[in-house]
Write an enzyme that holds these catalytic residues in place. Structure first.
Site, PDB file in Angstrom:
ATOM      1  N   CYS A 162      54.553  -3.706  38.616  1.00 52.65           N
ATOM      2  CA  CYS A 162      53.645  -3.376  37.493  1.00 52.65           C
ATOM      3  C   CYS A 162      52.382  -4.229  37.531  1.00 52.65           C
ATOM      4  CB  CYS A 162      54.384  -3.529  36.171  1.00 52.65           C
ATOM      5  SG  CYS A 162      55.396  -5.021  36.033  1.00 52.65           S
TER       6      CYS A 162
HETATM    7  N1  LIG Z   1      60.693  -3.401  33.786  1.00 57.74           N
HETATM    8  C1  LIG Z   1      59.510  -3.151  34.332  1.00 57.74           C
HETATM    9  O1  LIG Z   1      58.479  -3.121  33.637  1.00 57.74           O
HETATM   10  C2  LIG Z   1      59.401  -2.866  35.811  1.00 57.74           C
HETATM   11  C3  LIG Z   1      58.154  -2.463  36.303  1.00 57.74           C
HETATM   12  C4  LIG Z   1      58.020  -2.186  37.675  1.00 57.74           C
HETATM   13  C5  LIG Z   1      59.112  -2.345  38.510  1.00 57.74           C
HETATM   14  N2  LIG Z   1      60.303  -2.774  38.013  1.00 57.74           N
HETATM   15  C6  LIG Z   1      61.430  -2.898  38.951  1.00 57.74           C
HETATM   16  O2  LIG Z   1      62.284  -1.784  38.741  1.00 57.74           O
HETATM   17  C7  LIG Z   1      63.655  -2.168  38.965  1.00 57.74           C
HETATM   18  C8  LIG Z   1      64.449  -1.861  37.689  1.00 57.74           C
HETATM   19  O3  LIG Z   1      63.854  -2.623  36.639  1.00 57.74           O
HETATM   20  P1  LIG Z   1      64.362  -2.533  35.130  1.00 57.74           P
HETATM   21  O4  LIG Z   1      63.421  -3.348  34.337  1.00 57.74           O
HETATM   22  O5  LIG Z   1      64.629  -1.145  34.764  1.00 57.74           O
HETATM   23  O6  LIG Z   1      65.730  -3.334  35.269  1.00 57.74           O
HETATM   24  P2  LIG Z   1      66.982  -3.370  34.261  1.00 57.74           P
HETATM   25  O7  LIG Z   1      66.515  -2.981  32.910  1.00 57.74           O
HETATM   26  O8  LIG Z   1      67.602  -4.691  34.461  1.00 57.74           O
HETATM   27  O9  LIG Z   1      67.923  -2.214  34.808  1.00 57.74           O
HETATM   28  C9  LIG Z   1      68.521  -2.215  36.070  1.00 57.74           C
HETATM   29  C10 LIG Z   1      69.781  -1.365  35.985  1.00 57.74           C
HETATM   30  O10 LIG Z   1      70.383  -1.345  37.275  1.00 57.74           O
HETATM   31  C11 LIG Z   1      71.788  -1.499  37.138  1.00 57.74           C
HETATM   32  N3  LIG Z   1      72.172  -2.635  37.968  1.00 57.74           N
HETATM   33  C12 LIG Z   1      71.909  -3.910  37.776  1.00 57.74           C
HETATM   34  N4  LIG Z   1      72.402  -4.662  38.754  1.00 57.74           N
HETATM   35  C13 LIG Z   1      73.012  -3.847  39.561  1.00 57.74           C
HETATM   36  C14 LIG Z   1      73.762  -4.051  40.732  1.00 57.74           C
HETATM   37  N5  LIG Z   1      73.961  -5.261  41.244  1.00 57.74           N
HETATM   38  N6  LIG Z   1      74.283  -2.972  41.327  1.00 57.74           N
HETATM   39  C15 LIG Z   1      74.114  -1.757  40.784  1.00 57.74           C
HETATM   40  N7  LIG Z   1      73.428  -1.537  39.643  1.00 57.74           N
HETATM   41  C16 LIG Z   1      72.875  -2.568  39.059  1.00 57.74           C
HETATM   42  C17 LIG Z   1      72.119  -1.832  35.711  1.00 57.74           C
HETATM   43  O11 LIG Z   1      72.865  -0.771  35.142  1.00 57.74           O
HETATM   44  P3  LIG Z   1      74.463  -0.806  35.010  1.00 57.74           P
HETATM   45  O12 LIG Z   1      74.878  -2.235  34.868  1.00 57.74           O
HETATM   46  O13 LIG Z   1      74.749   0.016  33.794  1.00 57.74           O
HETATM   47  O14 LIG Z   1      74.973  -0.170  36.254  1.00 57.74           O
HETATM   48  C18 LIG Z   1      70.779  -1.951  35.025  1.00 57.74           C
HETATM   49  O15 LIG Z   1      70.739  -1.252  33.799  1.00 57.74           O
HETATM   50  C19 LIG Z   1      63.631  -3.660  39.295  1.00 57.74           C
HETATM   51  O16 LIG Z   1      63.674  -3.832  40.671  1.00 57.74           O
HETATM   52  C20 LIG Z   1      62.286  -4.114  38.722  1.00 57.74           C
HETATM   53  O17 LIG Z   1      61.761  -5.240  39.382  1.00 57.74           O
HETATM   54  C21 LIG Z   1      60.473  -3.018  36.676  1.00 57.74           C
END
Ligand SMILES: NC(=O)c1ccc[n+]([C@@H]2O[C@H](COP(=O)([O-])OP(=O)(O)OC[C@H]3O[C@@H](n4cnc5c(N)ncnc54)[C@H](OP(=O)(O)O)[C@@H]3O)[C@@H](O)[C@H]2O)c1
Length: 346
Positions: A150
């Site tokens: 982001c």
């Molecule tokens: N948040 C932002 O603004 C943003 C912006 C750009 C990019 N990103 C990137 O996008 C990705 C997701 O971000 P997010 O903010 O959505 O993260 P998040 O809210 O932490 O969600 C990640 C999801 O993945 C699942 N997960 C977590 N660890 C896991 C594992 N070891 N194996 C399998 N599933 C797993 C979890 O669901 P369950 O536990 O229910 O399976 C969790 O809800 C990250 O790499 C982040 O850096 C985020």
């Protein structure tokens, strides 16, 4: 159950970007059946766990996804968790995988390992298209799209037209983000009591700027202009839910004439005028002007007294900074208009 249309899977659907993706895909005119994973909520109906998401799909465990026949998979996992799933999906013949993590963004595995740790699928390194289409175009046949970070999205959109046209000697990015940028799992830093009524710099290592988005910004600027300088990047956590703002200070090489503000705005128009989700305005952008949209808003000002160019960029980290961009990348890769399913967020 939706009928005809693309067969799509969202891995990590209980996370912030996964949930936002689901909201967008449910309303996308080309998308049919959606499978969505969560380990915590497998078996539950999405809209019952998250009432704000009007989705009737049921969460499934990651290994329950029916992969054969999938047209597109979005992987919204943390970095270092994503790469193995991407490899598996490609191996199973999925045509397009959009990875929202950092696992395939960089071009050099040594740089990845310096900032993140051992890469789980190094053989795929370099196979991905960096999915900032407004600068680098669509995937052009590549099966992995590495969706940008982001903060890098805002910084690269603001800086690329400038480094391409002027000799830049230094860049300092002061960045502010809402707490959803850190993902759904609360930490001491993101806990309400720590974040509320507070603003704090973070990503400092040993007192020096050391956030992982720094090498991503530097590498992409060097793809635009090989002589682009190192970047000082300092993020700050804001007590708001979503949205990011960057104020970028650009120093030009000695002897370079400063541009007019109108020149910079004109370059933005030249480079982005034909793209749907980047706009430049004379007034500085504000987070409230972009939160909830897929728009990146840019502006510029020239500080003649100090001899510097200031650039401003604002976007919604969960949309143009993540899930909105992911849908835009899918659209372009599959030959749909870039704004399909996103028109209401322009
Ligand atoms: N948040 C932002 O603004 C943003 C912006 C750009 C990019 N990103 C990137 O996008 C990705 C997701 O971000 P997010 O903010 O959505 O993260 P998040 O809210 O932490 O969600 C990640 C999801 O993945 C699942 N997960 C977590 N660890 C896991 C594992 N070891 N194996 C399998 N599933 C797993 C979890 O669901 P369950 O536990 O229910 O399976 C969790 O809800 C990250 O790499 C982040 O850096 C985020």
């Amino acid at each position: 159950m939706r009928g005809m249309g693309l067969r799509v899977a969202v891995y990590g659907g209980s996370g912030y970007t996964g949930g936002e993706l689901l909201r967008l895909l449910v309303g996308h005119p080309e998308v049919g059946a959606i499978q969505v994973t969560s380990r915590q909520h497998a078996g539950s109906v999405v809209g019952e766990v998250y009432p704000q998401l009007a989705a009737r799909e049921r969460f499934v465990a990651p290994d329950e996804v029916e992969v054969p026949g999938l047209d597109v998979a979005f992987v919204a996992y943390p970095h270092m968790e994503s790469a193995a799933v991407v490899r598996e999906l490609l191996g199973a013949g999925v045509g397009l995988v959009v990875d929202l993590s950092a696992d395939f963004r960089l071009g050099d595995v040594a740089v990845y390992e310096e900032w993140y740790g051992p890469h789980p699928a190094p053989e795929l390194f370099g196979e991905a298209h960096y999915g900032l289409p407004d600068v680098f175009g669509g995937a052009n046949g590549k099966r992995i799209v590495a969706n940008p970070g982001c903060y890098p999205t805002a910084a690269i959109l603001a800086l690329a037209p400038v480094v391409e046209r002027l000799p830049v000697s230094s860049v300092t990015v002061n960045a502010l983000s809402g707490v959803s940028g850190a993902g759904a799992k609360a930490t001491q830093k993101t806990h309400f009591v720590s974040a509320n009524e507070n603003v704090a710099p973070y990503g400092l290592s040993g007192g020096a700027p050391g956030h992982r988005h720094t090498p991503e910004i530097e590498e992409m600027l060097r793809r635009v202009e090989p002589g682009a300088p190192a970047v000082t990047f300092v993020p700050h956590l804001l007590p708001i839910t979503r949205g990011e703002l960057e104020t970028i200070v650009v120093h030009l090489e000695d002897g370079t004439e400063l541009p007019e503000t109108g020149d910079v705005l004109g370059w933005y128009e030249e480079d982005y005028g034909s793209w749907a989700f980047v706009e430049a305005r004379a007034e500085a952008p504000q987070i409230s002007h972009v939160a909830g949209t897929n728009r990146a808003r840019l502006s510029a000002a020239v500080d003649r007294r100090a001899g510097k160019v200031l650039l401003f960029a604002a976007l919604d980290n969960l949309l143009k900074g993540a899930s909105g961009a992911a849908v835009q990348n899918m659209n372009l890769a599959l030959g749909y208009p870039e704004s399909a399913g996103l028109e209401h967020l322009r």
